[in-house]
Scaffold this motif. Structure first.
Motif, PDB file in Angstrom:
ATOM      1  N   THR A 213       0.834  -1.076   0.154  1.00  0.00           N
ATOM      2  CA  THR A 213      -0.062   0.054  -0.057  1.00  0.00           C
ATOM      3  C   THR A 213       0.727   1.419   0.050  1.00  0.00           C
ATOM      4  N   GLY A 214       1.754   1.288   0.741  1.00  0.00           N
ATOM      5  CA  GLY A 214       2.846   2.346   0.810  1.00  0.00           C
ATOM      6  C   GLY A 214       3.508   2.696  -0.560  1.00  0.00           C
ATOM      7  N   LEU A 215       3.761   1.650  -1.042  1.00  0.00           N
ATOM      8  CA  LEU A 215       4.419   1.836  -2.546  1.00  0.00           C
ATOM      9  C   LEU A 215       3.514   2.463  -3.697  1.00  0.00           C
TER      10      LEU A 215
ATOM     11  N   VAL B 181      -2.402   4.774   4.639  1.00  0.00           N
ATOM     12  CA  VAL B 181      -1.275   4.762   5.562  1.00  0.00           C
ATOM     13  C   VAL B 181      -1.967   4.857   6.881  1.00  0.00           C
TER      14      VAL B 181
ATOM     15  N   ILE C  50       5.907   8.973   4.679  1.00  0.00           N
ATOM     16  CA  ILE C  50       5.358   7.602   4.271  1.00  0.00           C
ATOM     17  C   ILE C  50       6.672   6.724   4.250  1.00  0.00           C
ATOM     18  N   ARG C  51       7.624   6.825   3.974  1.00  0.00           N
ATOM     19  CA  ARG C  51       8.625   5.881   3.769  1.00  0.00           C
ATOM     20  C   ARG C  51       9.092   5.609   5.131  1.00  0.00           C
TER      21      ARG C  51
ATOM     22  N   HIS D  73       7.461   5.808   7.605  1.00  0.00           N
ATOM     23  CA  HIS D  73       6.279   5.103   8.533  1.00  0.00           C
ATOM     24  C   HIS D  73       6.322   3.382   8.001  1.00  0.00           C
ATOM     25  N   ARG D  74       6.730   3.400   6.788  1.00  0.00           N
ATOM     26  CA  ARG D  74       6.566   2.051   6.171  1.00  0.00           C
ATOM     27  C   ARG D  74       7.905   1.280   6.793  1.00  0.00           C
ATOM     28  N   SER D  75       8.834   1.800   6.879  1.00  0.00           N
ATOM     29  CA  SER D  75      10.072   1.200   7.429  1.00  0.00           C
ATOM     30  C   SER D  75      10.167   0.954   8.959  1.00  0.00           C
TER      31      SER D  75
ATOM     32  N   THR E 158       7.563  -2.235   9.141  1.00  0.00           N
ATOM     33  CA  THR E 158       7.953  -3.348   8.666  1.00  0.00           C
ATOM     34  C   THR E 158       9.308  -4.075   9.260  1.00  0.00           C
TER      35      THR E 158
END
Length: 103
Positions: free
Chosen positions: A2-4, A43, A95-96, A98-100, A103
């Motif tokens: 989703t983030g991508l 997100v 967003i990047r 948050h994604r890292s 995960t």
């Protein structure tokens, strides 16, 4: 994933910002509302994300407003474009981050 997708949409918006002309003021408003709200929806209003989104919205609206006014100085349009690109980049970075963190 989703983030991508959200990042890809925001990067497409960033590309539109870079080439926007005065005739594109409505396009800027529509894209900013769509892509930024989509980012928050997909997100989530994570730490820092909401603030970055609000800044990007405000900058995009101001940029679109200047594009809509034929009397606005080209220097002001250039500065508003730069601020909008910067705030869009900041939103992408949030967003990047948050994604890292997730995960």
């Amino acid at each position: 994933m989703t983030g991508l997708l959200v990042i890809a949409e925001l990067e497409a918006f960033r590309s539109i910002l870079g080439g926007a002309t005065r005739d594109d003021h409505e396009k800027i408003k529509l894209w900013s509302r769509s892509t930024i709200s989509n980012a928050l929806h997909r997100v989530g209003p994570a730490e820092g994300l909401k603030a970055a989104a609000l800044r990007a919205w405000a900058d995009a609206d101001a940029f679109a407003g200047l594009l809509a006014q034929p009397s606005s100085a080209e220097e002001d349009v250039t500065q508003a474009r730069a601020l909008t690109l910067e705030s869009t980049d900041a939103l992408i970075a949030e967003i990047r981050a948050h994604r890292s963190a997730v995960t």
